[in-house]
Design a protein around this motif. Structure first.
Motif, PDB file in Angstrom:
ATOM      1  N   VAL A  12       0.910  -1.048   0.029  1.00  0.00           N
ATOM      2  CA  VAL A  12       0.135  -0.099   0.033  1.00  0.00           C
ATOM      3  C   VAL A  12       1.026   1.314   0.096  1.00  0.00           C
ATOM      4  O   VAL A  12       2.014   1.261   0.495  1.00  0.00           O
ATOM      5  CB  VAL A  12      -0.887   0.018   1.144  1.00  0.00           C
ATOM      6  N   GLN A  13       0.425   2.317  -0.570  1.00  0.00           N
ATOM      7  CA  GLN A  13       1.173   3.805  -0.590  1.00  0.00           C
ATOM      8  C   GLN A  13       1.057   4.228   0.878  1.00  0.00           C
ATOM      9  O   GLN A  13       0.237   4.109   1.631  1.00  0.00           O
ATOM     10  CB  GLN A  13       0.774   4.432  -1.544  1.00  0.00           C
ATOM     11  N   LEU A  87      -0.829   4.916   7.197  1.00  0.00           N
ATOM     12  CA  LEU A  87       0.085   3.889   7.054  1.00  0.00           C
ATOM     13  C   LEU A  87       1.320   4.898   6.655  1.00  0.00           C
ATOM     14  O   LEU A  87       1.177   5.713   5.602  1.00  0.00           O
ATOM     15  CB  LEU A  87      -0.086   2.698   6.415  1.00  0.00           C
ATOM     16  N   THR A  88       2.756   4.588   7.242  1.00  0.00           N
ATOM     17  CA  THR A  88       3.823   4.883   6.656  1.00  0.00           C
ATOM     18  C   THR A  88       4.671   3.846   6.510  1.00  0.00           C
ATOM     19  O   THR A  88       4.700   2.839   6.859  1.00  0.00           O
ATOM     20  CB  THR A  88       4.381   5.881   7.838  1.00  0.00           C
ATOM     21  N   GLY A  93       6.368  -4.552   7.620  1.00  0.00           N
ATOM     22  CA  GLY A  93       7.015  -5.622   8.290  1.00  0.00           C
ATOM     23  C   GLY A  93       6.079  -6.725   8.329  1.00  0.00           C
ATOM     24  O   GLY A  93       4.850  -6.523   7.770  1.00  0.00           O
ATOM     25  N   MET A  94       6.499  -7.850   8.843  1.00  0.00           N
ATOM     26  CA  MET A  94       5.659  -8.821   9.044  1.00  0.00           C
ATOM     27  C   MET A  94       4.939  -8.822  10.293  1.00  0.00           C
ATOM     28  O   MET A  94       5.333  -8.568  11.325  1.00  0.00           O
ATOM     29  CB  MET A  94       6.469 -10.221   9.120  1.00  0.00           C
ATOM     30  N   TYR A  95       3.556  -8.910  10.032  1.00  0.00           N
ATOM     31  CA  TYR A  95       2.624  -9.030  10.977  1.00  0.00           C
ATOM     32  C   TYR A  95       1.931 -10.304  11.584  1.00  0.00           C
ATOM     33  O   TYR A  95       1.528 -11.105  10.747  1.00  0.00           O
ATOM     34  CB  TYR A  95       1.288  -7.928  10.857  1.00  0.00           C
ATOM     35  N   VAL A 123       4.622  -1.026   3.047  1.00  0.00           N
ATOM     36  CA  VAL A 123       3.983   0.756   2.720  1.00  0.00           C
ATOM     37  C   VAL A 123       5.213   1.246   2.109  1.00  0.00           C
ATOM     38  O   VAL A 123       6.277   1.436   2.253  1.00  0.00           O
ATOM     39  CB  VAL A 123       3.920   1.226   4.190  1.00  0.00           C
ATOM     40  N   SER A 124       4.974   1.765   0.803  1.00  0.00           N
ATOM     41  CA  SER A 124       5.853   2.384  -0.086  1.00  0.00           C
ATOM     42  C   SER A 124       5.578   3.893   0.215  1.00  0.00           C
ATOM     43  O   SER A 124       4.682   4.336   0.455  1.00  0.00           O
ATOM     44  CB  SER A 124       5.302   2.140  -1.466  1.00  0.00           C
ATOM     45  N   SER A 125       6.805   4.696  -0.253  1.00  0.00           N
ATOM     46  CA  SER A 125       6.871   6.172   0.133  1.00  0.00           C
ATOM     47  C   SER A 125       6.298   6.623  -1.068  1.00  0.00           C
ATOM     48  O   SER A 125       6.296   6.205  -2.118  1.00  0.00           O
ATOM     49  CB  SER A 125       8.162   6.413   0.511  1.00  0.00           C
TER      50      SER A 125
END
Length: 125
Positions: A12-13, A87-88, A93-95, A123-125
Motif C-alpha cells: 500500500v502507498q 500508514l507510513t 513488516g511482518m505482522y 508501505v511504499s513512500s
C-alpha cells in the motif's frame, strides 16, 4: 491447541489503509487476549495492539495509537481485526497475530503462547 491464521497484508502507498484479519480456531479457544505484533527486517518483534477477551479492553503502542484499531465483531467472534490507517513506511513488516493471557502487560511476547505465521505489510513512500 489454538490455530491462528492471518490475512489481509499487502502493498500500500503511504497514507493508505489495510485491514488485517486473524482467524482463531482449535479445541481451546483463547480466553485471555489476542494481540498483534510486527517485525521489520533486522529489528525486534514489537507489540502493536491487543484486545482483552475478558472485558474487551484494547491496548496500543504509542507508535500506532490513533491510527490503528483492534476489534472483533462480537463476543463470540473468533476473528480479530487490525484496521490500519495513515500508514507510513515505518509500519512495514511482518505482522503476527498471537493469543495468550495478560494482565496489564499486554506488550510482553512471553505472555503469548500461540502465534500465527504472519502476513506481510509493505508501505511504499
Amino acid at each position: 491447541q489454538v490455530q491462528l491464521v492471518e490475512s489481509g497484508g499487502g502493498l500500500v502507498q503511504a497514507g493508505g489503509s489495510l485491514r488485517l484479519s486473524c482467524a482463531a480456531s482449535g479445541s481451546r479457544y483463547v480466553a485471555g487476549g489476542l494481540g498483534w505484533f510486527r517485525q521489520a527486517p533486522g529489528k525486534e518483534r514489537e507489540a502493536v495492539a491487543a484486545l482483552s477477551i475478558r472485558d474487551e479492553s484494547t491496548y496500543y503502542s504509542d507508535s500506532v495509537k490513533g491510527r490503528f484499531t483492534i476489534s472483533r465483531e462480537n463476543a463470540t467472534e473468533n476473528t480479530v481485526y487490525l484496521q490500519m490507517n495513515s500508514l507510513t513506511p515505518e509500519d512495514s513488516g511482518m505482522y503476527y497475530c498471537a493469543a495468550g493471557w495478560f494482565v496489564g502487560d499486554w506488550y510482553l511476547r512471553t505472555n503469548y503462547v500461540y502465534w500465527g505465521q504472519g502476513t506481510q505489510v509493505t508501505v511504499s513512500s
